[in-house]
Write an enzyme that holds these catalytic residues in place. Sequence first.
Site, PDB file in Angstrom:
ATOM      1  N   HIS A 173      41.171  35.590  41.460  1.00 46.34           N
ATOM      2  CA  HIS A 173      41.472  36.633  40.469  1.00 46.34           C
ATOM      3  C   HIS A 173      41.203  38.019  41.044  1.00 46.34           C
ATOM      4  O   HIS A 173      40.242  38.244  41.773  1.00 46.34           O
ATOM      5  CB  HIS A 173      40.727  36.392  39.149  1.00 46.34           C
ATOM      6  CG  HIS A 173      39.254  36.665  39.155  1.00 46.34           C
ATOM      7  ND1 HIS A 173      38.717  37.902  38.876  1.00 46.34           N
ATOM      8  CD2 HIS A 173      38.200  35.839  39.346  1.00 46.34           C
ATOM      9  CE1 HIS A 173      37.397  37.835  38.898  1.00 46.34           C
ATOM     10  NE2 HIS A 173      37.054  36.599  39.190  1.00 46.34           N
TER      11      HIS A 173
ATOM     12  N   ASP B  96      32.669  39.476  42.839  1.00 40.73           N
ATOM     13  CA  ASP B  96      33.452  38.864  41.769  1.00 40.73           C
ATOM     14  C   ASP B  96      34.573  39.810  41.334  1.00 40.73           C
ATOM     15  O   ASP B  96      34.393  40.572  40.391  1.00 40.73           O
ATOM     16  CB  ASP B  96      32.522  38.549  40.592  1.00 40.73           C
ATOM     17  CG  ASP B  96      33.207  37.823  39.458  1.00 40.73           C
ATOM     18  OD1 ASP B  96      34.285  37.252  39.688  1.00 40.73           O
ATOM     19  OD2 ASP B  96      32.667  37.845  38.342  1.00 40.73           O
TER      20      ASP B  96
ATOM     21  N   GLU C 264      41.425  37.491  34.348  1.00 39.08           N
ATOM     22  CA  GLU C 264      40.522  36.346  34.437  1.00 39.08           C
ATOM     23  C   GLU C 264      39.255  36.613  33.639  1.00 39.08           C
ATOM     24  O   GLU C 264      38.724  35.720  32.968  1.00 39.08           O
ATOM     25  CB  GLU C 264      40.185  36.068  35.908  1.00 39.08           C
ATOM     26  CG  GLU C 264      39.438  34.762  36.143  1.00 39.08           C
ATOM     27  CD  GLU C 264      37.930  34.905  36.107  1.00 39.08           C
ATOM     28  OE1 GLU C 264      37.245  33.883  36.249  1.00 39.08           O
ATOM     29  OE2 GLU C 264      37.420  36.043  35.925  1.00 39.08           O
ATOM     30  N   GLU C 265      38.770  37.856  33.715  1.00 36.77           N
ATOM     31  CA  GLU C 265      37.520  38.198  33.053  1.00 36.77           C
ATOM     32  C   GLU C 265      37.640  38.228  31.536  1.00 36.77           C
ATOM     33  O   GLU C 265      36.630  38.311  30.843  1.00 36.77           O
ATOM     34  CB  GLU C 265      37.000  39.552  33.566  1.00 36.77           C
ATOM     35  CG  GLU C 265      36.692  39.592  35.054  1.00 36.77           C
ATOM     36  CD  GLU C 265      35.491  38.741  35.444  1.00 36.77           C
ATOM     37  OE1 GLU C 265      34.893  38.108  34.556  1.00 36.77           O
ATOM     38  OE2 GLU C 265      35.151  38.706  36.633  1.00 36.77           O
TER      39      GLU C 265
ATOM     40  N   ASP D  31      36.748  31.945  43.980  1.00 42.27           N
ATOM     41  CA  ASP D  31      36.189  32.924  43.048  1.00 42.27           C
ATOM     42  C   ASP D  31      34.732  33.170  43.429  1.00 42.27           C
ATOM     43  O   ASP D  31      33.860  32.370  43.100  1.00 42.27           O
ATOM     44  CB  ASP D  31      36.301  32.367  41.623  1.00 42.27           C
ATOM     45  CG  ASP D  31      35.922  33.381  40.555  1.00 42.27           C
ATOM     46  OD1 ASP D  31      35.478  34.476  40.914  1.00 42.27           O
ATOM     47  OD2 ASP D  31      36.075  33.070  39.370  1.00 42.27           O
TER      48      ASP D  31
ATOM     49  N   HIS E 273      28.366  40.531  37.415  1.00 43.31           N
ATOM     50  CA  HIS E 273      28.865  41.262  36.249  1.00 43.31           C
ATOM     51  C   HIS E 273      28.058  42.523  35.944  1.00 43.31           C
ATOM     52  O   HIS E 273      27.873  42.897  34.789  1.00 43.31           O
ATOM     53  CB  HIS E 273      28.912  40.362  35.020  1.00 43.31           C
ATOM     54  CG  HIS E 273      30.091  39.443  35.004  1.00 43.31           C
ATOM     55  ND1 HIS E 273      30.420  38.662  33.932  1.00 43.31           N
ATOM     56  CD2 HIS E 273      31.027  39.181  35.945  1.00 43.31           C
ATOM     57  CE1 HIS E 273      31.513  37.962  34.198  1.00 43.31           C
ATOM     58  NE2 HIS E 273      31.886  38.261  35.435  1.00 43.31           N
TER      59      HIS E 273
END
Length: 508
Positions: free
Chosen positions: A276, A288, A321-322, A350, A449
Site C-alpha cells: 500500500h 508503514d 489501505e489505512e 507491508d 502510526h
Amino acid sequence: MRTASGRSPRPAHKAKRRLAVGLAAAMAFGVGFAPAAQADDGRLPRLVKTDNIRAHMENLQTIADYNGGNRAHGTPGYDVAAMYVIDQLERAGYEPVKNTYEFDAWVENSTAELAQTAPEARDFAHGDDFITMSYSGAGDVTAPGVPVDADSADSGCEPGDFADFPDGAIAVVQRGTCTFEQKAVNAADAGAAAVVIFNHGATEGDTGPINGTVANLSAIPVVGASVAVGEALTSAGDDLELHVKVDSEVRTESSYNIIAETRHGRDDNVVVVGAHLDSVEEGSGMNDNASGSAAVLETAKQMRKLGRINNTVRFAFWGTEEQGLIGSTEYVEGLSEAERDEIALYLNFDMIGSPNFGRFVYDGRGELPGSIAPPSGSGAIQKVFEDHFAGRGLVSEPTEFSGRSDYSAFMEAGIASGGLFSGGDGTKTEEQVEYYGGTAGEDYDPNYHTAADDLDNINWDSVDQLSDAMAHSVETFADSTLPVNGVLRTQEAQQEIAFDRQADRWLR
C-alpha cells in the site's frame, strides 16, 4: 492500517479455493520448479539494491514533507506520491494505469462521548477508556444502561439474549465469540438506543478500549470500551444510566490504486505483487508503508532486466489501505470471475523496515492460532521465503494471517497468498533478540502510526534482507508457480474465510 470495501463494508463471505491454471505446456516439455538449493542463482535479488530502495523512500519522505507531512488518502501527498510511482514505472518501460474506485467512507465529525450519569456521574475518556467503532451509527442518547448476559463470552450474540430488553435503553455487552456487528444488530432489533461493548481481558493486550468495527453501518451508536469501564458499568446496579454520543456520517469518496504489469508472461497465470502506498494522517509513513512500496517499485524496475519470463507479474500500489484495506478490496471485488481465476497467487509486503525488526513470513500453512485457514498453495509460498532465509543462515518465523493487510481480499477470493512483515505493534522477546538483534520488551516498531515513522527510524538491515527475499520470490514465481497451483484449475474445495480483524480494527 484499515475498515471496509468500497460501496459498503461487508462481512467475510464464502469463497471458493481456486487452483489456478498451471504451466501445462511447460510441464509437457519437462520444465519444473527450481528447487530451493538453486535460490542463489537468482538474478533479481542482486539487481534490487537497498540504496535504490532508500532513494525511493527519501523521495517519498520529501513528498510528504512538502505536502502536509503525510501521504494519506485524499491528500496532495498521496497524489504526488502516486505521480512519482507512475513516472518511475513509465521510465522503466511499463504502462501503469490508475485503477479508480468509489467507496463509502465512515467519518467522525467530532469526538464521541461516553459517560455514566447515574447512580453517580462519571465521564469516560475517548481513547483511554473507549473508542468509537468504525461504521457506528450517529446518535445522542441518555438512557438506562442494561447489561446483557455480560459475564458470558456469548454476550449479545443471540436475539434471545435481549428478551424483555427495555425499549430505548443502552445495551452493555462483553466482547466474545461473535462479531461486533452481530451484537449491534441484535441490540438494535431489540430496541436498544446504543451499545457499549467492553473488552474481555483474555490477554494483557485485551484490557484497553476496543479498536473495532461493525463492518457495515449500524442503526445505533456503538463504542468499544475497556475492561475497567465494563467492570464499572456492570457493577453499578439497577439504577445505571448512561450518555452516549456519536457524531458520524458515511459519505461517498473516491481514490485509486496504481497497477502495472510485465509485457511478457502468461496472461492466464498472473503473479500479483502488492504494497500500500498511502500513509496515516499522523506522519510520512516511512516504514508503514514507504518501505514496502519502495521495494516493490524497485523490484518492478529491475524486473525488466530479466527479459522474457514465463508468468505475467502484476505490480500493485494500493490506495486507502489505512481506511480499511479499501483499495485492494475494491480491486479484487471489481475483477470478473475469469480475471480472478487468472491470478495464480498474491504476494504482500507491508512494513519491511521496522526499527526493532523480525523476519516474519505469513503463515501459509495455517499453523498459528490467530491465522485463518489459508487457500491451498499458500504454504508453498511460505516455504519459498523460509528456504531463502535458511539458505543464507537467517532465522525466520511465521506471522499470523489475521486480516490486517491487503492479502485479505485475495484470500477471501480463494487466491493463494503470502508475503513478509518486519513487525508492528507486537513485542520482541529475548529469544528473538538472539535471532535479529534489537531490544527485548519493546515493540518491533514503536513508531507505528505516529509522526516518528520517518527515515530516521528505519532499520536498513531489515530492508536489505527482506527486499532480497521479496525479489527472490518474485523471480521464482515469475518462472514457475507449480508448487502453488499445480497444472489444473479446479473449483472443488470450498471454505469460508472469516477473519477476526479488518486491518487494525477488530471484528469480534
